[in-house]
Design an enzyme around this catalytic site. Structure first.
Site, PDB file in Angstrom:
ATOM      1  N   GLY A   9      -8.262 -16.188   9.587  1.00 50.78           N
ATOM      2  CA  GLY A   9      -8.348 -14.811  10.074  1.00 50.78           C
ATOM      3  C   GLY A   9      -9.776 -14.302  10.098  1.00 50.78           C
ATOM      4  N   ALA A  10     -10.687 -15.100  10.691  1.00 49.82           N
ATOM      5  CA  ALA A  10     -12.120 -14.779  10.615  1.00 49.82           C
ATOM      6  C   ALA A  10     -12.688 -14.157  11.882  1.00 49.82           C
ATOM      7  CB  ALA A  10     -12.915 -16.049  10.285  1.00 49.82           C
ATOM      8  N   VAL A  51      -1.315 -19.364  11.231  1.00 51.76           N
ATOM      9  CA  VAL A  51      -0.663 -19.627   9.941  1.00 51.76           C
ATOM     10  C   VAL A  51       0.854 -19.751  10.071  1.00 51.76           C
ATOM     11  CG1 VAL A  51      -2.503 -18.544   8.590  1.00 51.76           C
ATOM     12  CG2 VAL A  51      -0.515 -17.170   9.308  1.00 51.76           C
ATOM     13  N   ASN A  77      -7.378 -15.587   4.123  1.00 54.78           N
ATOM     14  CA  ASN A  77      -7.547 -14.173   4.460  1.00 54.78           C
ATOM     15  C   ASN A  77      -6.578 -13.674   5.529  1.00 54.78           C
ATOM     16  OD1 ASN A  77      -9.205 -11.561   4.898  1.00 54.78           O
ATOM     17  ND2 ASN A  77      -9.334 -12.576   6.893  1.00 54.78           N
ATOM     18  N   SER A 129      -4.062  -7.655  -2.175  1.00 56.16           N
ATOM     19  CA  SER A 129      -4.282  -6.229  -1.944  1.00 56.16           C
ATOM     20  C   SER A 129      -3.978  -5.465  -3.228  1.00 56.16           C
ATOM     21  CB  SER A 129      -3.375  -5.714  -0.828  1.00 56.16           C
ATOM     22  OG  SER A 129      -3.471  -4.304  -0.706  1.00 56.16           O
ATOM     23  N   TYR A 142       4.702  -4.576   2.771  1.00 54.13           N
ATOM     24  CA  TYR A 142       3.335  -5.089   2.615  1.00 54.13           C
ATOM     25  C   TYR A 142       3.022  -5.301   1.136  1.00 54.13           C
ATOM     26  CZ  TYR A 142      -1.732  -5.484   3.103  1.00 54.13           C
ATOM     27  OH  TYR A 142      -3.028  -5.930   3.049  1.00 54.13           O
ATOM     28  N   ALA A 144       5.074  -5.912  -1.217  1.00 50.94           N
ATOM     29  CA  ALA A 144       5.866  -7.036  -1.719  1.00 50.94           C
ATOM     30  C   ALA A 144       5.242  -8.377  -1.351  1.00 50.94           C
ATOM     31  CB  ALA A 144       7.293  -6.949  -1.178  1.00 50.94           C
ATOM     32  N   LYS A 146       2.072  -9.053  -0.749  1.00 47.81           N
ATOM     33  CA  LYS A 146       0.810  -9.267  -1.477  1.00 47.81           C
ATOM     34  C   LYS A 146       1.056  -9.462  -2.972  1.00 47.81           C
ATOM     35  CE  LYS A 146      -2.012  -9.131   2.015  1.00 47.81           C
ATOM     36  NZ  LYS A 146      -2.790 -10.330   2.402  1.00 47.81           N
TER      37      LYS A 146
END
Length: 267
Positions: A9-10, A51, A77, A129, A142, A144, A146
């Protein structure tokens, strides 16, 4: 010899900032994107990886190893956001965010671990996060994903330690990136029991992101972590109140903490 780094994710946001910063520090960086041909040129190599597709993960990892003969660092990431009341959010969208944020990250770890075990060295940094430390209203899914990745990091760290591999996670708070544009937003349904509160919280979330920290601070933190001989398992990066909220969750009674969060989110 420069250390070889893979960053998923760059192409934007935090991942892009980390990739550029580590390149400037002399690392040999391979960033990934689902569609790298559609993106501007960067000072680091950008290769294809989704991914959600294990074959693209394996192809990317094998390509790097063939080119460099090693893979020293993975920065996991890639991820997506999701908002919505639990009751109103389609279950298929719930599964999709778990597939990206949790199982996608696990699949990338599984792809790099054989090479790291062979080298008897390696560092894996999972980007989680601060939201993963608590269930936040209208961001429960979200949180959950992380939180689950934080726990997976702890377990994996113990499993791979005998092979000389270090696994850590870094939990950012709100950063000024385009994550809001890439979120799945459950629609604010006219007949929803949560309509007013959800809409108000959507506005709050966007304001928090736009006022968030500069992603370069995340890049500096990741650099410090991978340069640390014996890193911790958990790192947190955010504003004072964001980090203090984790401390409060540990020490306050559940319902007192819940009331504090509800007051913050005007519920």
């Amino acid at each position: 010899m420069s250390k070889v780094v893979l960053i998923t994710g760059a192409s934007s946001g935090i991942g892009k900032s980390i990739a550029i910063f580590l390149t400037e520090k002399g690392y040999n960086v391979y960033g990934t994107s689902r569609n790298p041909k559609n993106i501007e040129s960067f000072p680091f190599k950008l290769i294809a990886l989704d991914v959600l597709k294990v074959d693209t993960i394996n192809d990317a990892v094998n390509f790097i190893i063939k080119q460099e003969g090693k893979l020293d660092i993975l920065i996991n990431n890639a991820g997506m956001g999701i908002t919505g009341p639990i009751e109103d959010t389609p279950t298929d969208e719930m599964r999709a965010v778990f597939n990206t944020n949790l199982f996608g990250a696990i699949d990338v770890m599984k792809a790099v671990l054989p090479q790291m075990r062979q080298q008897k060295s390696g560092v894996i940094v999972n980007v989680t996060s601060i939201a993963g430390y608590m269930g936040l209203p209208f961001r429960g899914l979200y949180s959950a994903t992380k939180g689950a990745l934080e726990t997976i990091t702890e377990a994996t760290s113990m499993e791979v330690k005998p092979f000389g591999i270090k696994v850590v996670c870094v939990a950012p708070g709100d950063f000024a990136t385009n994550i809001a544009a890439g979120r799945y937003h459950t629609p604010v349904f006219e007949n929803s029991a949560y309509k007013e509160n959800y809409q108000m919280n959507l506005d709050l979330m966007d304001a928090h992101v736009s006022e968030g920290m500069d992603p370069i601070e995340m890049a500096k933190a990741v650099h410090r972590i991978i340069e640390t001989k014996n890193p911790k398992i958990h790192y947190k990066l955010g504003g004072f109140l964001e980090k203090f909220s984790i401390v409060l969750k540990r020490i306050l009674p559940d319902r007192v903490y819940e009331k504090m969060l509800m007051n913050h989110y005007k519920l």
